[in-house]
Design a protein around this motif. Structure first.
Motif, short mmCIF file in Angstrom:
data_model
loop_
_atom_site.label_atom_id
_atom_site.label_comp_id
_atom_site.label_asym_id
_atom_site.label_seq_id
_atom_site.Cartn_x
_atom_site.Cartn_y
_atom_site.Cartn_z
N TRP A 155 0.84 -1.20 0.00
CA TRP A 155 0.00 0.00 0.00
C TRP A 155 0.87 1.26 0.00
CZ3 TRP A 155 -1.13 3.40 4.33
CH2 TRP A 155 -2.20 4.27 4.10
N LEU A 156 1.90 1.28 0.83
CA LEU A 156 2.81 2.43 0.87
C LEU A 156 3.52 2.60 -0.47
CD1 LEU A 156 4.39 1.97 4.41
CD2 LEU A 156 3.05 3.96 3.65
N LEU A 157 3.99 1.50 -1.05
CA LEU A 157 4.74 1.56 -2.30
C LEU A 157 3.87 1.95 -3.50
CD1 LEU A 157 7.10 -1.49 -1.75
CD2 LEU A 157 7.73 0.95 -1.70
N THR A 158 2.56 1.78 -3.37
CA THR A 158 1.64 2.21 -4.45
C THR A 158 1.02 3.56 -4.11
OG1 THR A 158 -0.19 0.94 -3.50
CG2 THR A 158 1.13 -0.14 -5.22
N LYS A 159 1.73 4.32 -3.28
CA LYS A 159 1.34 5.69 -2.92
C LYS A 159 -0.02 5.77 -2.25
CE LYS A 159 4.39 7.50 -6.29
NZ LYS A 159 4.78 8.49 -7.20
N CYS A 160 -0.34 4.76 -1.47
CA CYS A 160 -1.55 4.75 -0.65
C CYS A 160 -2.80 5.00 -1.48
CB CYS A 160 -1.44 5.77 0.49
SG CYS A 160 0.06 5.64 1.47
N GLN A 161 -2.87 4.35 -2.64
CA GLN A 161 -3.99 4.58 -3.55
C GLN A 161 -5.34 4.19 -2.94
OE1 GLN A 161 -2.98 2.66 -7.23
NE2 GLN A 161 -1.56 4.28 -7.82
N LEU A 162 -5.37 3.08 -2.25
CA LEU A 162 -6.62 2.65 -1.61
C LEU A 162 -6.89 3.57 -0.41
CD1 LEU A 162 -8.75 0.38 -1.87
CD2 LEU A 162 -7.38 -0.94 -0.25
N PRO A 163 -8.07 4.13 -0.30
CA PRO A 163 -8.36 5.02 0.84
C PRO A 163 -8.20 4.29 2.17
CG PRO A 163 -10.08 5.20 -0.83
CD PRO A 163 -9.20 4.04 -1.23
N VAL A 164 -7.77 5.03 3.18
CA VAL A 164 -7.52 4.49 4.51
C VAL A 164 -8.75 3.74 5.03
CG1 VAL A 164 -7.14 5.13 6.93
CG2 VAL A 164 -5.73 6.15 5.14
N ALA A 165 -9.91 4.32 4.90
CA ALA A 165 -11.12 3.69 5.43
C ALA A 165 -11.38 2.35 4.76
CB ALA A 165 -12.32 4.62 5.25
N GLU A 166 -11.20 2.29 3.44
CA GLU A 166 -11.44 1.04 2.72
C GLU A 166 -10.41 -0.02 3.08
OE1 GLU A 166 -12.00 -0.51 -1.88
OE2 GLU A 166 -12.00 1.66 -1.48
N LEU A 167 -9.15 0.36 3.15
CA LEU A 167 -8.10 -0.59 3.53
C LEU A 167 -8.36 -1.12 4.94
CD1 LEU A 167 -5.40 -2.01 2.98
CD2 LEU A 167 -4.26 0.06 3.82
N SER A 168 -8.69 -0.25 5.85
CA SER A 168 -8.96 -0.65 7.24
C SER A 168 -10.14 -1.60 7.31
CB SER A 168 -9.23 0.59 8.10
OG SER A 168 -8.12 1.45 8.08
N GLN A 169 -11.21 -1.30 6.59
CA GLN A 169 -12.39 -2.17 6.58
C GLN A 169 -12.07 -3.53 5.98
OE1 GLN A 169 -15.26 0.17 4.45
NE2 GLN A 169 -15.82 1.40 6.25
N ASN A 170 -11.27 -3.54 4.91
CA ASN A 170 -10.90 -4.81 4.28
C ASN A 170 -10.10 -5.69 5.24
OD1 ASN A 170 -12.17 -4.08 1.91
ND2 ASN A 170 -10.29 -3.52 0.85
N ILE A 171 -9.19 -5.09 5.96
CA ILE A 171 -8.38 -5.85 6.92
C ILE A 171 -9.27 -6.36 8.05
CG2 ILE A 171 -6.59 -5.61 8.70
CD1 ILE A 171 -5.02 -3.96 6.63
N GLU A 172 -10.15 -5.51 8.54
CA GLU A 172 -11.06 -5.91 9.62
C GLU A 172 -11.93 -7.09 9.17
OE1 GLU A 172 -14.66 -3.98 12.30
OE2 GLU A 172 -13.22 -2.63 11.34
N LYS A 173 -12.52 -7.00 7.98
CA LYS A 173 -13.36 -8.09 7.46
C LYS A 173 -12.56 -9.38 7.30
CE LYS A 173 -16.36 -5.18 4.68
NZ LYS A 173 -16.67 -4.78 3.28
N THR A 174 -11.36 -9.25 6.75
CA THR A 174 -10.52 -10.43 6.52
C THR A 174 -10.18 -11.13 7.83
OG1 THR A 174 -9.60 -9.43 4.52
CG2 THR A 174 -8.33 -11.22 5.52
N LEU A 175 -9.83 -10.35 8.84
CA LEU A 175 -9.49 -10.95 10.13
C LEU A 175 -10.71 -11.65 10.75
CD1 LEU A 175 -7.22 -8.12 11.57
CD2 LEU A 175 -6.51 -10.46 10.98
N LYS A 176 -11.85 -10.99 10.69
CA LYS A 176 -13.06 -11.60 11.24
C LYS A 176 -13.42 -12.88 10.51
CE LYS A 176 -15.37 -7.51 13.09
NZ LYS A 176 -16.52 -6.59 12.96
N LEU A 177 -13.44 -12.82 9.18
CA LEU A 177 -13.81 -14.01 8.41
C LEU A 177 -12.81 -15.14 8.63
CD1 LEU A 177 -14.89 -12.39 5.03
CD2 LEU A 177 -16.35 -13.63 6.65
N SER A 178 -11.55 -14.83 8.66
CA SER A 178 -10.53 -15.85 8.84
C SER A 178 -10.66 -16.51 10.21
CB SER A 178 -9.14 -15.23 8.69
OG SER A 178 -8.15 -16.18 8.93
#
Length: 184
Positions: A155-178
């Motif tokens: 994410w850092l190397l791609t200049k943080c293209q994905l918005p913070v809120a979306e990245l955070s939500q994706n990580i949260e969902k992934t952790l919960k589902l996993s």
């Protein structure tokens, strides 16, 4: 704040500012201290070399942005706070990622992220009113810490293209589902 900590923060701030335009490998202690307008010997009162300073920055900032908040903020807010901080300091961290010879960002970030993932897993297990073996919990935390660090670097190397809120939500969902899938 103790004078020693203030001095360390001034020196760290100087390095971070220099790394906005100069690769870490090309920055000398003379450069750091000249920029900070502090005599060079003061550096050695606090750090052995610039690698130790870099490690101190990682430790200090990870602690300030993760551990210090976990006691009173929900972990989902800590993730948002962390990514917001990293985005604001993106140039420094992209340059820091190039440092691989010693005191790499990956190593320090991984340690702090494991603590965060353990908190998340513990909270989710409490919410579900279930438990898992300590071996699986260790595996879960290690696996997802590596994934978290890898995703953060990408994410850092791609200049943080994905918005913070979306990245955070994706990580949260992934952790919960996993974790929930691991309970089956």
């Amino acid at each position: 704040m103790h004078n020693s900590l203030i001095t360390k923060k001034v020196i760290a701030h100087s390095l971070k500012e220099l790394m906005q335009s100069t690769p870490f490998q090309k920055i000398s202690i003379r450069d750091i201290m000249g920029h900070a307008e502090i005599r060079r010997q003061t550096f050695y009162d606090h750090f052995q070399d610039k690698y130790e300073l870099l490690a101190w920055i990682y430790q200090q900032e990870a602690s300030e942005n993760i551990e210090d908040y976990l006691d009173y903020e929900h972990w989902s807010k800590v993730i948002v706070r962390l990514f917001t901080y990293l985005k604001e300091n993106q140039v420094f961290y992209v340059n820091a990622l190039e440092v691989t010879e010693q005191n790499s960002f990956d190593h320090y970030f991984f340690e702090h992220i494991q603590s965060l993932i353990l908190t998340i897993a513990s909270d989710l297990l409490k919410e579900e009113a279930v438990s898992i073996s300590s071996d699986y919990l260790t595996f879960f935390c290690s696996y997802h810490s590596h994934a978290f660090v890898g995703m953060t670097k990408a994410w850092l190397l791609t200049k943080c293209q994905l918005p913070v809120a979306e990245l955070s939500q994706n990580i949260e969902k992934t952790l919960k589902l996993s974790l929930l899938e691991g309970l089956k």
